[in-house]
Design a protein around this motif. Structure first.
Motif, PDB file in Angstrom:
ATOM      1  N   ASP A   1     -10.271  24.895  13.672  1.00 11.98           N
ATOM      2  CA  ASP A   1      -9.213  24.017  13.222  1.00 11.98           C
ATOM      3  C   ASP A   1      -7.878  24.761  13.251  1.00 11.98           C
ATOM      4  O   ASP A   1      -7.777  25.834  13.850  1.00 11.98           O
ATOM      5  N   GLU A   2      -6.888  24.238  12.598  1.00 12.97           N
ATOM      6  CA  GLU A   2      -5.560  24.851  12.657  1.00 12.97           C
ATOM      7  C   GLU A   2      -5.462  26.163  11.868  1.00 12.97           C
ATOM      8  O   GLU A   2      -4.546  26.939  12.068  1.00 12.97           O
ATOM      9  N   ARG A   3      -6.424  26.426  10.978  1.00 10.05           N
ATOM     10  CA  ARG A   3      -6.354  27.644  10.152  1.00 10.05           C
ATOM     11  C   ARG A   3      -7.366  28.719  10.509  1.00 10.05           C
ATOM     12  O   ARG A   3      -7.129  29.897  10.239  1.00 10.05           O
ATOM     13  N   VAL A   4      -8.502  28.329  11.090  1.00 12.52           N
ATOM     14  CA  VAL A   4      -9.543  29.309  11.430  1.00 12.52           C
ATOM     15  C   VAL A   4     -10.116  29.011  12.802  1.00 12.52           C
ATOM     16  O   VAL A   4      -9.990  27.900  13.326  1.00 12.52           O
ATOM     17  N   VAL A   5     -10.757  30.020  13.368  1.00 14.04           N
ATOM     18  CA  VAL A   5     -11.448  29.866  14.637  1.00 14.04           C
ATOM     19  C   VAL A   5     -12.822  30.536  14.509  1.00 14.04           C
ATOM     20  O   VAL A   5     -12.957  31.547  13.824  1.00 14.04           O
ATOM     21  N   ALA A   6     -13.828  29.938  15.137  1.00 14.99           N
ATOM     22  CA  ALA A   6     -15.179  30.493  15.111  1.00 14.99           C
ATOM     23  C   ALA A   6     -15.640  30.709  16.545  1.00 14.99           C
ATOM     24  O   ALA A   6     -15.370  29.888  17.422  1.00 14.99           O
ATOM     25  N   PHE A   7     -16.328  31.832  16.757  1.00 13.10           N
ATOM     26  CA  PHE A   7     -16.830  32.145  18.097  1.00 13.10           C
ATOM     27  C   PHE A   7     -18.019  33.089  17.975  1.00 13.10           C
ATOM     28  O   PHE A   7     -18.157  33.801  16.979  1.00 13.10           O
ATOM     29  N   ARG A   8     -18.856  33.069  18.982  1.00 14.60           N
ATOM     30  CA  ARG A   8     -20.030  33.950  18.992  1.00 14.60           C
ATOM     31  C   ARG A   8     -19.593  35.386  19.251  1.00 14.60           C
ATOM     32  O   ARG A   8     -18.714  35.636  20.065  1.00 14.60           O
ATOM     33  N   VAL A  21     -12.875  33.590  11.762  1.00  7.51           N
ATOM     34  CA  VAL A  21     -11.706  34.401  11.409  1.00  7.51           C
ATOM     35  C   VAL A  21     -10.479  33.518  11.217  1.00  7.51           C
ATOM     36  O   VAL A  21     -10.337  32.479  11.869  1.00  7.51           O
ATOM     37  N   PRO A  22      -9.593  33.940  10.325  1.00  3.19           N
ATOM     38  CA  PRO A  22      -8.366  33.173  10.144  1.00  3.19           C
ATOM     39  C   PRO A  22      -7.436  33.366  11.337  1.00  3.19           C
ATOM     40  O   PRO A  22      -7.404  34.426  11.948  1.00  3.19           O
ATOM     41  N   ARG A  23      -6.701  32.329  11.672  1.00  2.00           N
ATOM     42  CA  ARG A  23      -5.700  32.445  12.735  1.00  2.00           C
ATOM     43  C   ARG A  23      -4.508  33.280  12.257  1.00  2.00           C
ATOM     44  O   ARG A  23      -3.858  33.925  13.055  1.00  2.00           O
ATOM     45  N   LEU A  40      -8.663  31.866   2.371  1.00  2.00           N
ATOM     46  CA  LEU A  40      -9.983  32.495   2.278  1.00  2.00           C
ATOM     47  C   LEU A  40     -11.037  31.494   1.816  1.00  2.00           C
ATOM     48  O   LEU A  40     -12.173  31.508   2.312  1.00  2.00           O
ATOM     49  N   GLY A  41     -10.674  30.617   0.893  1.00  2.74           N
ATOM     50  CA  GLY A  41     -11.601  29.568   0.471  1.00  2.74           C
ATOM     51  C   GLY A  41     -11.921  28.627   1.615  1.00  2.74           C
ATOM     52  O   GLY A  41     -13.070  28.220   1.802  1.00  2.74           O
ATOM     53  N   HIS A  42     -10.912  28.297   2.393  1.00  2.00           N
ATOM     54  CA  HIS A  42     -11.120  27.432   3.556  1.00  2.00           C
ATOM     55  C   HIS A  42     -12.038  28.113   4.567  1.00  2.00           C
ATOM     56  O   HIS A  42     -12.927  27.471   5.138  1.00  2.00           O
ATOM     57  N   LEU A  43     -11.834  29.400   4.767  1.00  2.00           N
ATOM     58  CA  LEU A  43     -12.656  30.171   5.694  1.00  2.00           C
ATOM     59  C   LEU A  43     -14.130  30.075   5.311  1.00  2.00           C
ATOM     60  O   LEU A  43     -14.985  29.757   6.138  1.00  2.00           O
ATOM     61  N   LEU A  44     -14.425  30.302   4.043  1.00  2.00           N
ATOM     62  CA  LEU A  44     -15.818  30.205   3.578  1.00  2.00           C
ATOM     63  C   LEU A  44     -16.320  28.766   3.623  1.00  2.00           C
ATOM     64  O   LEU A  44     -17.490  28.516   3.930  1.00  2.00           O
ATOM     65  N   GLY A  45     -15.425  27.825   3.337  1.00  2.00           N
ATOM     66  CA  GLY A  45     -15.813  26.420   3.367  1.00  2.00           C
ATOM     67  C   GLY A  45     -16.167  25.915   4.751  1.00  2.00           C
ATOM     68  O   GLY A  45     -16.866  24.905   4.885  1.00  2.00           O
ATOM     69  N   CYS A  46     -15.711  26.595   5.789  1.00  2.00           N
ATOM     70  CA  CYS A  46     -16.035  26.215   7.163  1.00  2.00           C
ATOM     71  C   CYS A  46     -17.441  26.653   7.570  1.00  2.00           C
ATOM     72  O   CYS A  46     -18.006  26.138   8.540  1.00  2.00           O
TER      73      CYS A  46
END
Length: 74
Positions: A1-8, A21-23, A40-46
């Motif tokens: 999303d606009e605040r974090v990115v996830a990748f293998r 990771v946060p952007r 950080l809360g958003h990161l864990l919430g993802c």
């Protein structure tokens, strides 16, 4: 999303190893300030959605945060 990115992870330590990771540049959790708490809360919430997309939400998953060389950060 606009605040974090996830990748293998390119050097996985488990059969499913996804980094979230946060952007916003944040060198480590120990460098986070009080203004980073929502991020950080958003990161864990993802994590549950990332786990669902990776196919491990039902079987279980582990969350790990490394901080500094002695904490396993690389």
């Amino acid at each position: 999303d606009e605040r974090v990115v996830a990748f293998r992870d390119i050097q996985p330590q488990a059969p499913v190893h996804v980094l979230i990771v946060p952007r916003k540049p944040l060198p480590r959790i120990g460098a986070a300030g009080t203004g980073d708490r929502e991020l950080l809360g958003h990161l864990l919430g993802c994590a549950p959605e990332v786990a669902r997309r990776a196919g491990v939400a039902e079987s279980g998953y582990r969350l790990v945060i490394n901080n500094g060389r002695d904490g396993g950060e690389s």
